[in-house]
Design a protein around this motif. Structure first.
Motif, PDB file in Angstrom:
ATOM      1  N   VAL A 107     -26.738   9.335 -52.829  1.00 14.06           N
ATOM      2  CA  VAL A 107     -28.028   8.783 -52.408  1.00 14.06           C
ATOM      3  C   VAL A 107     -28.515   9.445 -51.111  1.00 14.06           C
ATOM      4  O   VAL A 107     -29.710   9.684 -50.933  1.00 14.06           O
ATOM      5  N   PHE A 108     -27.588   9.817 -50.227  1.00 13.66           N
ATOM      6  CA  PHE A 108     -27.967  10.326 -48.918  1.00 13.66           C
ATOM      7  C   PHE A 108     -28.611  11.713 -48.943  1.00 13.66           C
ATOM      8  O   PHE A 108     -29.330  12.073 -48.013  1.00 13.66           O
ATOM      9  N   TYR A 109     -28.362  12.502 -49.966  1.00 16.81           N
ATOM     10  CA  TYR A 109     -29.088  13.769 -50.070  1.00 16.81           C
ATOM     11  C   TYR A 109     -30.151  13.717 -51.164  1.00 16.81           C
ATOM     12  O   TYR A 109     -31.148  14.442 -51.101  1.00 16.81           O
ATOM     13  N   LEU A 110     -29.975  12.851 -52.154  1.00 17.31           N
ATOM     14  CA  LEU A 110     -30.978  12.760 -53.209  1.00 17.31           C
ATOM     15  C   LEU A 110     -32.262  12.093 -52.720  1.00 17.31           C
ATOM     16  O   LEU A 110     -33.357  12.458 -53.163  1.00 17.31           O
ATOM     17  N   ALA A 111     -32.167  11.138 -51.819  1.00 16.95           N
ATOM     18  CA  ALA A 111     -33.361  10.447 -51.320  1.00 16.95           C
ATOM     19  C   ALA A 111     -34.321  11.397 -50.598  1.00 16.95           C
ATOM     20  O   ALA A 111     -35.502  11.463 -50.951  1.00 16.95           O
ATOM     21  N   PRO A 112     -33.862  12.172 -49.604  1.00 14.76           N
ATOM     22  CA  PRO A 112     -34.809  13.081 -48.959  1.00 14.76           C
ATOM     23  C   PRO A 112     -35.300  14.180 -49.899  1.00 14.76           C
ATOM     24  O   PRO A 112     -36.464  14.593 -49.829  1.00 14.76           O
ATOM     25  N   LEU A 113     -34.434  14.643 -50.781  1.00 16.29           N
ATOM     26  CA  LEU A 113     -34.848  15.664 -51.739  1.00 16.29           C
ATOM     27  C   LEU A 113     -35.921  15.118 -52.685  1.00 16.29           C
ATOM     28  O   LEU A 113     -36.912  15.789 -52.963  1.00 16.29           O
ATOM     29  N   SER A 114     -35.733  13.890 -53.155  1.00 15.94           N
ATOM     30  CA  SER A 114     -36.730  13.311 -54.056  1.00 15.94           C
ATOM     31  C   SER A 114     -38.057  13.075 -53.329  1.00 15.94           C
ATOM     32  O   SER A 114     -39.119  13.285 -53.911  1.00 15.94           O
ATOM     33  N   TYR A 115     -38.018  12.661 -52.067  1.00 13.40           N
ATOM     34  CA  TYR A 115     -39.266  12.499 -51.312  1.00 13.40           C
ATOM     35  C   TYR A 115     -40.010  13.828 -51.236  1.00 13.40           C
ATOM     36  O   TYR A 115     -41.215  13.892 -51.474  1.00 13.40           O
ATOM     37  N   PHE A 116     -39.301  14.883 -50.903  1.00 15.45           N
ATOM     38  CA  PHE A 116     -39.925  16.198 -50.812  1.00 15.45           C
ATOM     39  C   PHE A 116     -40.545  16.592 -52.153  1.00 15.45           C
ATOM     40  O   PHE A 116     -41.700  17.019 -52.214  1.00 15.45           O
ATOM     41  N   ILE A 117     -39.784  16.450 -53.238  1.00 17.56           N
ATOM     42  CA  ILE A 117     -40.275  16.844 -54.567  1.00 17.56           C
ATOM     43  C   ILE A 117     -41.479  15.992 -54.971  1.00 17.56           C
ATOM     44  O   ILE A 117     -42.492  16.517 -55.436  1.00 17.56           O
ATOM     45  N   PHE A 118     -41.382  14.682 -54.787  1.00 20.71           N
ATOM     46  CA  PHE A 118     -42.486  13.805 -55.177  1.00 20.71           C
ATOM     47  C   PHE A 118     -43.726  14.060 -54.336  1.00 20.71           C
ATOM     48  O   PHE A 118     -44.840  14.104 -54.846  1.00 20.71           O
ATOM     49  N   ASN A 119     -43.536  14.244 -53.048  1.00 19.75           N
ATOM     50  CA  ASN A 119     -44.661  14.421 -52.134  1.00 19.75           C
ATOM     51  C   ASN A 119     -45.340  15.776 -52.306  1.00 19.75           C
ATOM     52  O   ASN A 119     -46.564  15.870 -52.253  1.00 19.75           O
ATOM     53  N   LYS A 120     -44.560  16.825 -52.502  1.00 23.84           N
ATOM     54  CA  LYS A 120     -45.121  18.186 -52.537  1.00 23.84           C
ATOM     55  C   LYS A 120     -45.414  18.706 -53.940  1.00 23.84           C
ATOM     56  O   LYS A 120     -46.230  19.608 -54.096  1.00 23.84           O
ATOM     57  N   LEU A 121     -44.733  18.148 -54.968  1.00 19.46           N
ATOM     58  CA  LEU A 121     -44.882  18.710 -56.309  1.00 19.46           C
ATOM     59  C   LEU A 121     -45.403  17.731 -57.360  1.00 19.46           C
ATOM     60  O   LEU A 121     -46.063  18.156 -58.303  1.00 19.46           O
ATOM     61  N   VAL A 122     -45.098  16.460 -57.223  1.00 15.05           N
ATOM     62  CA  VAL A 122     -45.466  15.507 -58.275  1.00 15.05           C
ATOM     63  C   VAL A 122     -46.773  14.790 -57.963  1.00 15.05           C
ATOM     64  O   VAL A 122     -47.726  14.855 -58.737  1.00 15.05           O
ATOM     65  N   PHE A 123     -46.827  14.094 -56.857  1.00 13.19           N
ATOM     66  CA  PHE A 123     -47.996  13.281 -56.511  1.00 13.19           C
ATOM     67  C   PHE A 123     -48.904  14.021 -55.534  1.00 13.19           C
ATOM     68  O   PHE A 123     -49.310  13.481 -54.516  1.00 13.19           O
ATOM     69  N   VAL A 124     -49.220  15.242 -55.850  1.00 14.47           N
ATOM     70  CA  VAL A 124     -50.053  16.077 -54.996  1.00 14.47           C
ATOM     71  C   VAL A 124     -51.499  15.610 -55.115  1.00 14.47           C
ATOM     72  O   VAL A 124     -52.024  15.486 -56.214  1.00 14.47           O
TER      73      VAL A 124
END
Length: 133
Positions: A107-124
């Motif tokens: 969870v400790f590395y997946l959470a920041p990675l998912s925020y980055f992916i969602f913020n920059k690639l998914v919910f643009v």
């Protein structure tokens, strides 16, 4: 009209992510128990439930973006995160680590990675012409 007080996106992500993590961890733990420790099946159950629940909560509660295009990108992002999580769990299991602790660590590395992916690639959010970037 904007609300008087609105939490920043990162704070909303952390709150929603905490809820999603709790739901996901409960689904994963229950699936591990019911499947006699089958990691792949348990992660698949977690993703199956999580992809819909999390898309709604992140899309509406955090990024305020919702649509078929975002859902398709969200599913692809989740598939990537699933594979990364699965590989890490198999690696940690090879060192005889408890599966619940291993998933908690992920969870400790997946959470920041998912925020980055969602913020920059998914919910643009599309940039409108004439608006500041």
């Amino acid at each position: 009209m904007r609300p008087l007080f609105e939490l920043p996106k990162i704070v909303r992500f952390l709150f929603v992510g905490g809820l999603n993590t709790l739901v996901g961890f409960l689904v994963f733990s229950l699936a591990i128990y019911l499947s006699n420790g089958n990691i792949g099946l348990s992660l698949a159950a977690n993703i199956g439930v999580g992809v819909f629940f999390n898309y709604l909560s992140y899309g509406l509660g955090v990024f305020r973006s919702f649509g078929r295009k975002q859902f398709a990108k969200f599913v692809l992002a989740y598939a990537f995160l699933y594979l990364l999580n699965y590989a890490a769990l198999l690696f940690m299991q090879g060192y005889q680590m408890n599966i619940y602790i291993a998933q908690f660590i992920n969870v400790f590395y997946l959470a920041p990675l998912s925020y980055f992916i969602f913020n920059k690639l998914v919910f643009v959010q599309p940039v409108e012409l004439g608006s500041p970037t």
